[in-house]
Design an enzyme around this catalytic site. Structure first.
Site, short mmCIF file in Angstrom:
data_model
loop_
_atom_site.label_atom_id
_atom_site.label_comp_id
_atom_site.label_asym_id
_atom_site.label_seq_id
_atom_site.Cartn_x
_atom_site.Cartn_y
_atom_site.Cartn_z
N PHE A 1 -14.49 36.53 -6.60
CA PHE A 1 -15.27 36.17 -5.42
C PHE A 1 -16.32 35.13 -5.73
O PHE A 1 -16.05 33.95 -5.73
CB PHE A 1 -15.92 37.43 -4.82
CG PHE A 1 -14.95 38.29 -4.05
CD1 PHE A 1 -14.38 37.84 -2.87
CD2 PHE A 1 -14.59 39.53 -4.52
CE1 PHE A 1 -13.48 38.62 -2.16
CE2 PHE A 1 -13.71 40.33 -3.81
CZ PHE A 1 -13.15 39.88 -2.63
N ASN A 2 -17.54 35.54 -6.06
CA ASN A 2 -18.67 34.61 -6.09
C ASN A 2 -19.12 34.28 -7.51
O ASN A 2 -19.68 35.13 -8.20
CB ASN A 2 -19.85 35.23 -5.33
CG ASN A 2 -19.49 35.49 -3.87
OD1 ASN A 2 -19.10 34.59 -3.15
ND2 ASN A 2 -19.61 36.74 -3.45
N GLY B 1 -15.67 38.19 11.01
CA GLY B 1 -14.79 38.30 9.85
C GLY B 1 -15.46 38.61 8.54
O GLY B 1 -14.81 38.58 7.49
N THR C 1 -8.49 33.12 -6.06
CA THR C 1 -9.59 33.70 -5.30
C THR C 1 -9.23 35.08 -4.80
O THR C 1 -8.06 35.35 -4.48
CB THR C 1 -9.95 32.81 -4.09
OG1 THR C 1 -10.92 33.49 -3.28
CG2 THR C 1 -8.74 32.51 -3.23
N TYR D 1 -7.88 28.85 3.65
CA TYR D 1 -8.19 28.66 2.23
C TYR D 1 -7.48 29.72 1.40
O TYR D 1 -6.77 29.41 0.43
CB TYR D 1 -9.70 28.70 2.02
CG TYR D 1 -10.10 28.92 0.58
CD1 TYR D 1 -9.79 27.97 -0.40
CD2 TYR D 1 -10.79 30.06 0.18
CE1 TYR D 1 -10.15 28.17 -1.72
CE2 TYR D 1 -11.15 30.26 -1.13
CZ TYR D 1 -10.84 29.32 -2.08
OH TYR D 1 -11.19 29.52 -3.39
N ILE E 1 -17.29 25.40 -11.51
CA ILE E 1 -16.70 26.29 -12.50
C ILE E 1 -15.93 25.50 -13.54
O ILE E 1 -15.94 25.82 -14.73
CB ILE E 1 -15.80 27.35 -11.82
CG1 ILE E 1 -16.58 28.09 -10.74
CG2 ILE E 1 -15.27 28.35 -12.85
CD1 ILE E 1 -15.75 29.03 -9.91
N ASN F 1 -9.74 22.20 -2.55
CA ASN F 1 -10.78 22.37 -1.53
C ASN F 1 -11.01 23.86 -1.35
O ASN F 1 -10.07 24.65 -1.40
CB ASN F 1 -10.34 21.74 -0.20
CG ASN F 1 -10.25 20.23 -0.28
OD1 ASN F 1 -9.19 19.66 -0.10
ND2 ASN F 1 -11.36 19.57 -0.54
N PHE G 1 -26.90 37.15 7.75
CA PHE G 1 -26.03 37.34 8.91
C PHE G 1 -25.65 38.81 9.06
O PHE G 1 -24.62 39.27 8.59
CB PHE G 1 -24.79 36.45 8.77
CG PHE G 1 -25.12 34.99 8.73
CD1 PHE G 1 -25.47 34.31 9.89
CD2 PHE G 1 -25.12 34.28 7.53
CE1 PHE G 1 -25.81 32.96 9.86
CE2 PHE G 1 -25.45 32.94 7.49
CZ PHE G 1 -25.80 32.27 8.67
N ASP H 1 -10.28 14.63 -12.40
CA ASP H 1 -11.03 14.96 -11.19
C ASP H 1 -11.06 13.72 -10.30
O ASP H 1 -11.21 12.60 -10.82
CB ASP H 1 -12.46 15.39 -11.54
CG ASP H 1 -13.11 16.23 -10.45
OD1 ASP H 1 -13.30 15.71 -9.33
OD2 ASP H 1 -13.44 17.40 -10.73
#
Length: 329
Positions: free
Chosen positions: A168-169, A283, A116, A140, A12, A75, A207, A31
């Site tokens: 989120f994604n 979860g 997040t 996290y 991102i 991370n 899943f 970085d």
């Protein structure tokens, strides 16, 4: 004046760097290349180093006229954070503390934070609103929430204004296929599906297909990475105009199921993409979708690439051209 982008060689971060360059901003990128890729940076003054190195940060701030920071460096693997929470507290929380202290020392009073929606944990309602309870279910998410709270107290004590963006994604790739998504290990659904289409994986694992959703698979928010980049830039603009600190969700408002993502990828790629249903993961909530009404009304954020097919097509273009990613890990 320049914008400092930490973690600007990441997925991102690099797309945000590209968007900032397009509008003529002066850029400084920091970085440590733990997960980032030098090839992903399309410009800017680059410094390889770690935020926890005070002398390094002093050099960055002394050598450049920086007026705002966009903070991506962290991370971000949920599973790893549960196995090694110390790593996440040291890199994410302590690294952010070091950054905020140096910003304050050098008189830089604006920061946009890539947070997040994992800060919410199990949602009480969907779509999730900024006013909802924050109770992370993994280390996290807990570290990201701690970073937000730290910024709040730096604002109280020092007047350092911040905007935190929760989402989120991220998915997709920069128009033209110049940069894209390359993680090691890869944990995100869209690139894993496309790696399967390329024959890099034998199948895509699903899943659980017995959730209380229309097709039985989990529903998640997917936002084009360039739309996320736009939101970070709008947040910088807000702070430069004297806007107050704030927290904003970024979401598409509806979400897509795992099966919908796979079916869309089959249409876009024209490939079979074998799928295997496995047991649920502990979860995994059935639906995670964030409301972005506040970001739309207060930041003026209007995602323009919010169709799933557009997102996957842009990602597929990059993966086809770069089947081994950047090839540097």
């Amino acid at each position: 004046m320049a914008v400092l982008v930490t973690g600007g060689a990441g997925y991102i971060g690099s797309h945000t760097v590209a968007a900032l360059l397009e509008r003529g901003e002066q850029l400084v990128v920091v970085d440590n290349l733990q997960q980032g890729h030098k090839a992903a940076m399309l410009g800017g003054v680059f410094y390889e180093g770690d935020l926890r190195d005070g002398a390094f940060l002093d050099r960055v701030f002394c050598e450049n006229a920086i007026d705002a920071v966009i903070h991506f460096a962290a991370n971000s693997l949920v599973g790893e954070s549960m196995k090694d929470p110390g790593k996440y507290y040291h890199n994410n929380v302590y690294g952010t503390l070091c950054l905020l202290e140096k910003m304050n020392e050098h008189g830089v009073q604006r920061i946009v934070f890539s947070s997040t929606a994992a800060t919410y944990g199990e949602p009480e309602e969907v779509p999730i609103k900024e006013s909802d309870r924050t109770l992370p279910t993994n280390a996290y998410g807990e570290t990201k929430l701690a970073m937000e709270r730290m910024m709040n107290w730096f604002d109280v004590a020092h007047g350092m204004k911040y905007v935190s963006l929760r989402y989120f994604n991220a998915a997709g790739a920069y128009a033209g296929g110049k940069i894209g998504e390359d993680h090691n290990p890869e944990t995100h659904l869209v690139p894993i599906v496309l790696q399967t289409a390329l024959g890099k994986r034998p199948h895509i694992s699903v899943f659980g297909d017995d959730y209380g959703t229309p097709d039985g698979t989990c529903i998640r928010d997917y936002i084009h990475v360039s739309d996320l980049a736009d939101a970070h830039i709008l947040a910088v603009d807000r702070l430069r105009k004297g806007g107050d600190s704030g927290i904003f969700n970024l979401g598409n408002g509806t979400g897509y199921s795992v099966k919908e993502v796979i079916e869309c990828a089959r249409r876009v790629t024209g490939r079979a993409i074998p799928m295997v249903v496995e047991a649920r993961r502990a979860g995994d909530p059935a639906v995670l979708v964030a409301s972005s009404e506040r970001a739309r009304s207060e930041l003026g954020w209007t995602p323009s690439r919010d169709g799933l097919e557009d997102i996957i097509r842009s990602a597929w273009e990059w993966h086809l051209a770069n089947p081994d990613g950047y090839g540097d890990k």
